[in-house]
Write a protein that holds these residues in place. Structure first.
Motif, PDB file in Angstrom:
ATOM      1  N   SER A 168      21.090 -17.074   5.330  1.00 33.51           N
ATOM      2  CA  SER A 168      22.435 -17.384   5.810  1.00 33.51           C
ATOM      3  C   SER A 168      23.069 -16.155   6.431  1.00 33.51           C
ATOM      4  CB  SER A 168      23.304 -17.908   4.660  1.00 33.51           C
ATOM      5  OG  SER A 168      22.702 -19.040   4.053  1.00 33.51           O
ATOM      6  N   SER A 169      23.969 -16.415   7.375  1.00 32.45           N
ATOM      7  CA  SER A 169      24.601 -15.323   8.105  1.00 32.45           C
ATOM      8  C   SER A 169      25.829 -15.866   8.816  1.00 32.45           C
ATOM      9  CB  SER A 169      23.618 -14.728   9.121  1.00 32.45           C
ATOM     10  OG  SER A 169      24.270 -13.869  10.038  1.00 32.45           O
ATOM     11  N   ALA A 170      26.576 -14.944   9.427  1.00 34.46           N
ATOM     12  CA  ALA A 170      27.601 -15.372  10.363  1.00 34.46           C
ATOM     13  C   ALA A 170      26.907 -16.186  11.457  1.00 34.46           C
ATOM     14  CB  ALA A 170      28.303 -14.162  10.959  1.00 34.46           C
ATOM     15  N   SER A 171      27.448 -17.352  11.775  1.00 36.98           N
ATOM     16  CA  SER A 171      26.755 -18.262  12.684  1.00 36.98           C
ATOM     17  C   SER A 171      27.610 -18.587  13.895  1.00 36.98           C
ATOM     18  CB  SER A 171      26.378 -19.555  11.955  1.00 36.98           C
ATOM     19  OG  SER A 171      27.541 -20.295  11.659  1.00 36.98           O
ATOM     20  N   GLY A 172      26.939 -18.992  14.956  1.00 35.69           N
ATOM     21  CA  GLY A 172      27.653 -19.369  16.163  1.00 35.69           C
ATOM     22  C   GLY A 172      28.494 -20.606  15.965  1.00 35.69           C
ATOM     23  N   ALA A 173      27.972 -21.591  15.215  1.00 37.37           N
ATOM     24  CA  ALA A 173      28.711 -22.836  14.986  1.00 37.37           C
ATOM     25  C   ALA A 173      30.039 -22.571  14.286  1.00 37.37           C
ATOM     26  CB  ALA A 173      27.860 -23.796  14.166  1.00 37.37           C
ATOM     27  N   CYS A 174      30.027 -21.683  13.290  1.00 33.26           N
ATOM     28  CA  CYS A 174      31.259 -21.376  12.559  1.00 33.26           C
ATOM     29  C   CYS A 174      32.154 -20.417  13.339  1.00 33.26           C
ATOM     30  CB  CYS A 174      30.918 -20.788  11.189  1.00 33.26           C
ATOM     31  SG  CYS A 174      30.089 -21.939  10.072  1.00 33.26           S
ATOM     32  N   SER A 175      31.555 -19.495  14.089  1.00 37.56           N
ATOM     33  CA  SER A 175      32.350 -18.526  14.852  1.00 37.56           C
ATOM     34  C   SER A 175      33.149 -19.218  15.943  1.00 37.56           C
ATOM     35  CB  SER A 175      31.434 -17.460  15.457  1.00 37.56           C
ATOM     36  OG  SER A 175      30.787 -16.714  14.444  1.00 37.56           O
ATOM     37  N   GLY A 401      36.533  -9.597   3.350  1.00 39.38           N
ATOM     38  CA  GLY A 401      36.990  -9.458   4.725  1.00 39.38           C
ATOM     39  C   GLY A 401      36.070 -10.048   5.760  1.00 39.38           C
ATOM     40  N   GLY A 402      35.125 -10.917   5.358  1.00 40.02           N
ATOM     41  CA  GLY A 402      34.169 -11.493   6.289  1.00 40.02           C
ATOM     42  C   GLY A 402      34.706 -12.719   7.000  1.00 40.02           C
ATOM     43  N   ILE A 403      33.889 -13.255   7.908  1.00 41.75           N
ATOM     44  CA  ILE A 403      34.314 -14.386   8.740  1.00 41.75           C
ATOM     45  C   ILE A 403      33.648 -15.688   8.334  1.00 41.75           C
ATOM     46  CG2 ILE A 403      34.827 -12.939  10.722  1.00 41.75           C
ATOM     47  CD1 ILE A 403      32.134 -13.678  11.917  1.00 41.75           C
ATOM     48  N   GLY A 404      32.739 -15.666   7.373  1.00 39.55           N
ATOM     49  CA  GLY A 404      32.070 -16.884   6.941  1.00 39.55           C
ATOM     50  C   GLY A 404      30.930 -17.256   7.869  1.00 39.55           C
ATOM     51  N   GLY A 405      30.122 -18.205   7.414  1.00 35.75           N
ATOM     52  CA  GLY A 405      28.972 -18.634   8.206  1.00 35.75           C
ATOM     53  C   GLY A 405      28.194 -19.705   7.485  1.00 35.75           C
ATOM     54  N   CYS A 406      26.909 -19.795   7.767  1.00 37.28           N
ATOM     55  CA  CYS A 406      26.059 -20.826   7.176  1.00 37.28           C
ATOM     56  C   CYS A 406      24.602 -20.413   7.355  1.00 37.28           C
ATOM     57  CB  CYS A 406      26.317 -22.182   7.830  1.00 37.28           C
ATOM     58  SG  CYS A 406      25.947 -22.228   9.597  1.00 37.28           S
ATOM     59  N   ALA A 407      23.689 -21.302   6.988  1.00 40.29           N
ATOM     60  CA  ALA A 407      22.263 -21.034   7.156  1.00 40.29           C
ATOM     61  C   ALA A 407      21.904 -21.040   8.639  1.00 40.29           C
ATOM     62  CB  ALA A 407      21.444 -22.082   6.410  1.00 40.29           C
ATOM     63  N   LEU A 408      21.012 -20.138   9.027  1.00 39.77           N
ATOM     64  CA  LEU A 408      20.540 -20.057  10.404  1.00 39.77           C
ATOM     65  C   LEU A 408      19.121 -20.597  10.463  1.00 39.77           C
ATOM     66  CD1 LEU A 408      21.834 -16.599  11.698  1.00 39.77           C
ATOM     67  CD2 LEU A 408      22.916 -18.831  11.814  1.00 39.77           C
TER      68      LEU A 408
END
Length: 657
Positions: A168-175, A401-408
């Motif tokens: 998982s990481s910061a993702s384009g869909a969530c960004s 302080g992160g931006i959130g994300g999901c599985a890549l």
């Protein structure tokens, strides 16, 4: 004036949450694979002592009986431990398993599995860097925020999730979802949005809402994979551009850029696998990791004019040192308005948080389903645990302080193909190696050519795309093929959540329409035994129904009958049909009323007992004398109906036999 809460070093966060994780009652496969068995509890030696000694049983059956009686007796005499005692026992059992011979790290097979998981995590950590940096720019924050989001989210999602191999990481869909929030209220609100999205995911996962992913049809899944592959391909092609145009192969920069990418792809696809066939020790290094390292060394040695990670993200991102560690706590730019006007602040971030939670959960669960097929270990990932794990990861990312994300999906496939699909340890090691790289080896990490990592992702695109779907035209229903194309297009043009929603609804409507037109009948003659003692009636017209009766086919069902021309008595046989919902019940009663108004009678045959009783309940005043249900417990089917629960209050449960 209110101030933000006291900030704690990131190391304190990791230590605190790791200790908390150790105190939780883990299951027997803590790291998701039998390679690292960690027992939750152990029976005492006294329970087994009866099976040894001079009075030991002589047969296996006697041993089983003796052991069971001894176990029951000892269990009944023991007092149940308190909650605190259970936590302490689990913590001791876990620590003993981790740091004792029970882990059996001296076993060469276990050593290889652990080393494979660690090296796979290292390979994926390199592939995470350009994605995290790119998605940071999409969200409108510093690249360091995206990198630390990947570290925190990746670690906790892997630790508390279920499917081994997911990264998982910061993702384009969530960004994309939160980019507008950042532009209107600043980056501080993104942390609060990520934390709230994590809480929503924890609630949804605990409620079992992850099971809804089962409703996603296979054509939607294929379209999702193809569409996401095109999105990844589009993102990688930007690394071969300058000022919006592709680099020319005639220029020095173009030759170096394309050459470095091709070299990486050749090493990963052919060179290193051939080397591993000849040298046993080389199998410990995943081809992706080896290919990137060798390409980076070649670019440095020959001084190729290629862009590095530091060139893309900025030298400030890769300066290293403890000063770049994130701090625990929500940013003051969000904390102050949250304390002064909590409802107003939550109202601002709630729509974005709901969308992020939905998009992140959908992409993570679809990635889970994909890895279930790739990692052929006979296991199915738990949707409940995976959504909860993603929620914990997003909550932790927001609190740092992160931006959130999901599985890549791309990086998860790299992890699985590198051997990391055997253990969740690979996902946690990815986060740890990335954190070490950012803090301790940042200048070295910044020198990796970004096109080397793009070459790896291009291979992932090639292996992920469902090429067989291109040959399905004419072999599957046209609607299914159109759904594949539709979902792929919407994934590229809009976002994943809309694509899956549109594809699922289209597929459901198509299925309902097809079933609504499949109901039909055949005419035959039968005999009746009236209840009032009248003689047996031969040669009665019988409608033998075929196909399901539900809301979609109710109108078609009504049009099958001609009450005016039919005889005074007819039979409707449901042996090859089934009543599914309230619309079907109403259609049957309305049809009977049509015959009753003409002074005719309708006999209903082969209905389930539930259906028979519910027909009487939904009809005003009960069943009329012209609507008669034949009851034959030996031949009537048994099934329930999708109906309001209160209508079942006095309907007994039907039983077979």
């Amino acid at each position: 004036m209110r101030t933000s809460p006291k900030q704690l070093p990131f190391s304190t966060i990791v230590i605190t949450l790791t200790v908390a994780a150790l105190l939780l009652p883990w299951d027997a496969h803590c790291f998701g694979h039998p390679a690292l068995p960690i027992p939750n509890s152990r029976p005492s030696r006294e329970r087994f002592s009866v099976l040894s000694g001079p009075d030991a049983p002589t047969s296996s059956r006697e041993a089983a009986k003796l052991y069971i009686s001894k176990f029951d007796k000892s269990f009944s005499n023991e007092k149940p431990p308190s909650q605190i005692e259970s936590i302490v026992a689990n913590a001791k059992s876990l620590s003993a398993s981790l740091f004792s011979r029970n882990l059996k790290l001296t076993n060469p097979t276990r050593q290889r599995e652990v080393m494979t998981a660690l090296t796979a995590g290292l390979a994926v950590s390199l592939a995470m860097v350009p994605e995290a940096v790119s998605f940071s720019f999409v969200a409108g924050v510093s690249p360091l925020v995206g990198l630390w989001t990947t570290v925190v989210l990746g670690f906790f999602a892997a630790a508390f999730g279920d499917r081994a191999g997911i990264c998982s990481s910061a993702s384009g869909a969530c960004s994309v979802v939160v980019a507008a929030l950042c532009a209107s209220h600043g980056p501080g609100y993104l942390a609060g949005c990520a934390a709230l999205a994590g809480i929503l995911q924890i609630v949804a996962g605990s409620a079992g809402m992850g099971k809804l992913i089962r409703l996603v049809p296979h054509p939607v899944m294929v379209g999702f994979v193809n569409g996401l592959t095109l999105v990844m391909l589009k993102a990688q092609l930007t690394h071969f551009q300058s000022a919006g145009k592709y680099l020319s192969v005639l220029s020095a920069e173009g030759r170096a850029t394309y050459g470095c990418a091709l070299l990486t792809m050749a090493l990963v696809k052919f060179g290193i696998p051939k080397l591993q066939e000849k040298i046993e020790a080389a199998k410990a290094i995943p081809p992706t990791l080896g290919g990137v390292i060798l390409s980076a060394m070649a670019a440095k040695y020959f001084a190729w004019p290629v862009k590095t990670l530091a060139d893309v993200a900025g030298s400030e991102t890769f300066r290293g040192g403890l000063a770049i560690l994130p701090r625990l706590g929500l940013p003051s730019s969000f904390w102050a308005p949250l304390m002064s006007a909590p409802l107003k602040t939550v109202k601002i971030i709630l729509p974005y948080a709901i969308t992020m939670a939905a998009v992140g959960s959908i992409e993570s669960l679809l990635t889970l389903q994909l890895l279930d097929g790739i990692v052929d270990d006979g296991k199915r990932g738990s949707t409940r645990k995976e959504v909860v794990g993603q929620g914990i990861g997003n909550l932790a990312a927001g609190l740092t302080g992160g931006i959130g994300g999901c599985a890549l999906i791309g990086q998860s496939i790299i992890n699985a193909q590198s051997g990391g699909g055997i253990s969740r340890l690979s996902g946690m090691s990815m986060a740890i190696f990335l954190a070490l790289g950012i803090v301790s080896f940042a200048p070295l990490l910044g020198q990796i050519p970004i096109v080397a990592l793009a070459g790896v992702m291009l291979l992932v695109c090639q292996s992920t795309f469902s090429w067989s779907s291109l040959r399905l035209w004419g072999k599957i229903p046209k609607l299914d093929y159109l759904i594949i194309l539709l979902v792929s297009y919407v994934t590229v043009a809009e976002d994943l959540a809309k694509a899956v929603l549109i594809g699922t609804i289209t597929s459901a409507l198509g299925f309902a329409w097809k079933q609504s037109t499949s109901i039909s009948y055949t005419i035959s003659t039968t005999s009746l035994n009236p209840r009032n003692g009248m003689p047996r009636l031969p040669n009665i017209k019988c409608y033998n129904l075929n196909g399901p009766l539900f809301f979609g086919s109710a109108q078609q069902f009504s049009s099958l009958f001609n009450a005016k021309e039919d005889p005074e008595t007819i039979v409707i046989d449901f042996s090859q049909s089934r009543v599914f919902d309230h619309s079907a019940l109403e259609a049957i009663n309305n049809l009977a009323d049509r015959y009753g108004n003409l002074g005719k009678r309708v006999y209903l045959r082969r209905l389930s007992s539930d259906c028979a009783k519910l027909l009487a309940k939904v009809h005003d005043g009960g069943l009329p004398p012209y609507e008669i249900i034949e009851v034959d417990p030996g031949k009537d089917p048994i099934y329930g109906i999708a109906e309001k629960s209160e209508l079942y209050s006095d309907v007994p449960v039907a039983k077979a036999g």
